[in-house]
Scaffold this motif. Sequence first.
Motif, PDB file in Angstrom:
ATOM      1  N   GLY A 211       0.811  -1.214   0.000  1.00  0.00           N
ATOM      2  CA  GLY A 211       0.000   0.000   0.000  1.00  0.00           C
ATOM      3  C   GLY A 211       0.840   1.258   0.000  1.00  0.00           C
ATOM      4  O   GLY A 211       0.536   2.234  -0.709  1.00  0.00           O
ATOM      5  N   LEU A 212       1.930   1.252   0.774  1.00  0.00           N
ATOM      6  CA  LEU A 212       2.814   2.415   0.819  1.00  0.00           C
ATOM      7  C   LEU A 212       3.516   2.628  -0.515  1.00  0.00           C
ATOM      8  O   LEU A 212       3.713   3.766  -0.959  1.00  0.00           O
ATOM      9  N   LEU A 213       3.899   1.547  -1.173  1.00  0.00           N
ATOM     10  CA  LEU A 213       4.570   1.677  -2.461  1.00  0.00           C
ATOM     11  C   LEU A 213       3.618   2.138  -3.556  1.00  0.00           C
ATOM     12  O   LEU A 213       4.041   2.764  -4.540  1.00  0.00           O
ATOM     13  N   ASN A 214       2.347   1.851  -3.397  1.00  0.00           N
ATOM     14  CA  ASN A 214       1.360   2.239  -4.413  1.00  0.00           C
ATOM     15  C   ASN A 214       0.777   3.632  -4.188  1.00  0.00           C
ATOM     16  O   ASN A 214       0.165   4.191  -5.098  1.00  0.00           O
ATOM     17  N   ARG A 215       0.944   4.191  -3.003  1.00  0.00           N
ATOM     18  CA  ARG A 215       0.302   5.457  -2.686  1.00  0.00           C
ATOM     19  C   ARG A 215       1.095   6.644  -3.255  1.00  0.00           C
ATOM     20  O   ARG A 215       2.323   6.644  -3.275  1.00  0.00           O
ATOM     21  N   ALA A 216       0.381   7.654  -3.723  1.00  0.00           N
ATOM     22  CA  ALA A 216       0.959   8.961  -4.066  1.00  0.00           C
ATOM     23  C   ALA A 216       2.198   8.856  -4.938  1.00  0.00           C
ATOM     24  O   ALA A 216       3.200   9.532  -4.710  1.00  0.00           O
TER      25      ALA A 216
ATOM     26  N   PHE B 197      11.762  11.864  -7.865  1.00  0.00           N
ATOM     27  CA  PHE B 197      11.227  10.665  -7.237  1.00  0.00           C
ATOM     28  C   PHE B 197      10.475  10.952  -5.945  1.00  0.00           C
ATOM     29  O   PHE B 197      10.065  10.026  -5.241  1.00  0.00           O
ATOM     30  N   LEU B 198      10.289  12.233  -5.634  1.00  0.00           N
ATOM     31  CA  LEU B 198       9.479  12.596  -4.470  1.00  0.00           C
ATOM     32  C   LEU B 198       8.018  12.214  -4.712  1.00  0.00           C
ATOM     33  O   LEU B 198       7.455  12.479  -5.778  1.00  0.00           O
ATOM     34  N   ARG B 199       7.396  11.623  -3.705  1.00  0.00           N
ATOM     35  CA  ARG B 199       5.977  11.284  -3.824  1.00  0.00           C
ATOM     36  C   ARG B 199       5.121  12.548  -3.817  1.00  0.00           C
ATOM     37  O   ARG B 199       5.565  13.619  -3.378  1.00  0.00           O
ATOM     38  N   GLN B 200       3.900  12.418  -4.281  1.00  0.00           N
ATOM     39  CA  GLN B 200       2.970  13.536  -4.288  1.00  0.00           C
ATOM     40  C   GLN B 200       2.453  13.811  -2.868  1.00  0.00           C
ATOM     41  O   GLN B 200       2.256  12.881  -2.096  1.00  0.00           O
ATOM     42  N   PRO B 201       2.234  15.066  -2.521  1.00  0.00           N
ATOM     43  CA  PRO B 201       1.630  15.367  -1.212  1.00  0.00           C
ATOM     44  C   PRO B 201       0.216  14.807  -1.128  1.00  0.00           C
ATOM     45  O   PRO B 201      -0.532  14.789  -2.114  1.00  0.00           O
ATOM     46  N   THR B 202      -0.150  14.360   0.064  1.00  0.00           N
ATOM     47  CA  THR B 202      -1.498  13.858   0.324  1.00  0.00           C
ATOM     48  C   THR B 202      -1.961  14.393   1.670  1.00  0.00           C
ATOM     49  O   THR B 202      -1.130  14.817   2.488  1.00  0.00           O
ATOM     50  N   PRO B 203      -3.259  14.367   1.941  1.00  0.00           N
ATOM     51  CA  PRO B 203      -3.730  14.862   3.243  1.00  0.00           C
ATOM     52  C   PRO B 203      -3.098  14.143   4.425  1.00  0.00           C
ATOM     53  O   PRO B 203      -2.834  14.765   5.461  1.00  0.00           O
ATOM     54  N   ASP B 204      -2.838  12.831   4.286  1.00  0.00           N
ATOM     55  CA  ASP B 204      -2.251  12.097   5.404  1.00  0.00           C
ATOM     56  C   ASP B 204      -0.734  12.234   5.466  1.00  0.00           C
ATOM     57  O   ASP B 204      -0.099  11.853   6.457  1.00  0.00           O
ATOM     58  N   PHE B 205      -0.123  12.777   4.415  1.00  0.00           N
ATOM     59  CA  PHE B 205       1.326  12.991   4.394  1.00  0.00           C
ATOM     60  C   PHE B 205       1.614  14.158   3.458  1.00  0.00           C
ATOM     61  O   PHE B 205       2.034  13.985   2.313  1.00  0.00           O
ATOM     62  N   PRO B 206       1.391  15.378   3.938  1.00  0.00           N
ATOM     63  CA  PRO B 206       1.411  16.556   3.055  1.00  0.00           C
ATOM     64  C   PRO B 206       2.788  16.992   2.581  1.00  0.00           C
ATOM     65  O   PRO B 206       2.877  17.746   1.611  1.00  0.00           O
ATOM     66  N   SER B 207       3.857  16.523   3.243  1.00  0.00           N
ATOM     67  CA  SER B 207       5.190  17.039   2.887  1.00  0.00           C
ATOM     68  C   SER B 207       6.213  15.920   2.749  1.00  0.00           C
ATOM     69  O   SER B 207       7.054  15.715   3.628  1.00  0.00           O
ATOM     70  N   PRO B 208       6.150  15.165   1.650  1.00  0.00           N
ATOM     71  CA  PRO B 208       7.213  14.182   1.412  1.00  0.00           C
ATOM     72  C   PRO B 208       8.565  14.882   1.416  1.00  0.00           C
ATOM     73  O   PRO B 208       8.701  15.999   0.903  1.00  0.00           O
ATOM     74  N   GLY B 209       9.550  14.232   2.022  1.00  0.00           N
ATOM     75  CA  GLY B 209      10.836  14.911   2.190  1.00  0.00           C
ATOM     76  C   GLY B 209      12.020  14.003   1.987  1.00  0.00           C
ATOM     77  O   GLY B 209      12.024  13.155   1.101  1.00  0.00           O
ATOM     78  N   TYR B 210      13.011  14.157   2.863  1.00  0.00           N
ATOM     79  CA  TYR B 210      14.331  13.615   2.590  1.00  0.00           C
ATOM     80  C   TYR B 210      14.857  12.694   3.682  1.00  0.00           C
ATOM     81  O   TYR B 210      16.017  12.296   3.641  1.00  0.00           O
TER      82      TYR B 210
END
Length: 565
Positions: free
Chosen positions: A207-212, A459-472
């Motif tokens: 699920g984590l690999l498929n999200r955003a 390769f940064l994931r897209q922001p989502t409501p449950d994780f708005p700031s993909p980072g480093y």
Amino acid sequence: MSVEIQTPFGTALPPAPRHAITVHAPAWKTMIRFKDRDPELFKEFKSMYPRFVLHKDVNEVSKFQARVHGADARLLTQDGQLTQRIITFANLDAEGQGCYIFPSIQAAADCVEFATSPARKEGTISRDKISVRIFMTHVPLHTVVFPVELTATVHGFWLNAGTGISSRLAEDSVEHADSLRELQPDEQLTTPTDSEAHSVIKERIAGLLNRAGTDSTRTVKVAPGDVYFFTTGMSAIYWVHRYLLKKYNSPSVLFGFSFHSTIHVLEDYGPGVEFFGLADESDLAKLEKHLSSQREQGKRVQAIWAEFPSNPLLNVPDLHRLRQLADEHDALLIIDETIGSFANIDVLSVADIIVTSLTKSFSGYADLMAGSAVLSPLSAHYSELKTLFESEHHNDFYVRDAEQLVHNSQDYLARSAILNNNAASIVSFLQSKALDPSSSVAQIFYPTTNPTHKNYTPFLRQPTPDFPSPGYGCLFSVEFNDMPSTIAFYDNLHIHKGPHLGAHLSLGLGYTLGIYGNELDWAGKFNLRPTQVRISVGLEDTQELLGVFKRAVKAADLEWKELRN
């Protein structure tokens, strides 16, 4: 956050559960002792990373086996090696024998193969001096028995391959000790199957690999069955490498500096590895030349391995270029994304296989070891890899470790957001000091401050409501202008000190000195210097953590100013 750390020297990070995998070893002088592999230092450790020093429960199950067989258990150490507390079969077959225990016959057999290889040179164990014996409690214990004076050889396999039994398996085996018996030659072992906990984690990781993902139009998804578990992050690398050798038996490439055990695994098994430690444009050109040379000789490289980003300097390889080269030369591209982590990055479009140390931020509480390998369904090699893994994979990941990982990883996204924010905040402060010519801070190593930043952002994931700031991620390194400033910073940095990353509490480590202190000239070729400190931030309050770093830098700056005057 208290200015002073109250954790006693040599013990685990609080709350220090039974199966803790950390040690608090403050002061720069401790790093010097670690570099020198001081036996007395390791005797002082009541907890330690279990691949380096055997966990007390692993010792205890070996001790019980020795007692059952009427042996006198002895406490042994090896001078010149990472000191280890090894309770042995002192008299199982003859005087002076030791044992290491593995969860499967495959792991035990590979240990024997490693130990008896002529490549071990003076440490090579004769085939008639080493054996595998299987003992049963509630599970089989595949026990490698060998001359105790050659323990260092067997420990080299335990350390780098990471395939030994876990502390929870050992604890449960002691509790079932009344049923301990040796397996008879005609008895058959059942093949382990996934428990409910294994299934839950597979679904969670898929699920984590498929999200955003980076491509919102992608319809092909990772299935839970594409996720394979291993006992540690290093064992994921080890077993994937071994599977590929069975199919291709070709050399490998390691592109970019990596965690220190990875190169040993790729070197110790198979026909060799070519190492490109800088992973810059020049190394890309050298890699292309190497691949072409192999092809001209009628050979192929079976896999290009790369960390994304690298440990400890957080360099980011050009994955698009690596993918192009892999395609041109029929090689696999295997990406270790442990530091970037599932939450932040999506490398499915370029990787054939993704390996991860689940021990780190996915688990997050420094109380278990685990690893995974995921087959990318977007890979052109997916079908052949699926057939290979289904044929070769054996599930050594113990059920109680799986159950603990289910519990730990349920807040993974929430923790990842804090880790990203804490690291970004500390890096921003340190970067401002690095730009100040009056400061002792020379350089910061983080994806956002490195010249290779451009290789990360696609390769940064897209922001989502449950994780708005993909980072480093949680890891960075800081370098100082000289050794006195480095020591002042380290000794005044009131966070826990020791190996590991991705934990709930921040950890600092003089990584280059501690790991490569006896080969600094070699490490220096890849920009690793003893004036660098590796930091893994934890879940502490951001402002309090900033205060801790500001006080440490102030101490380093005072030292730097005094030396200049």
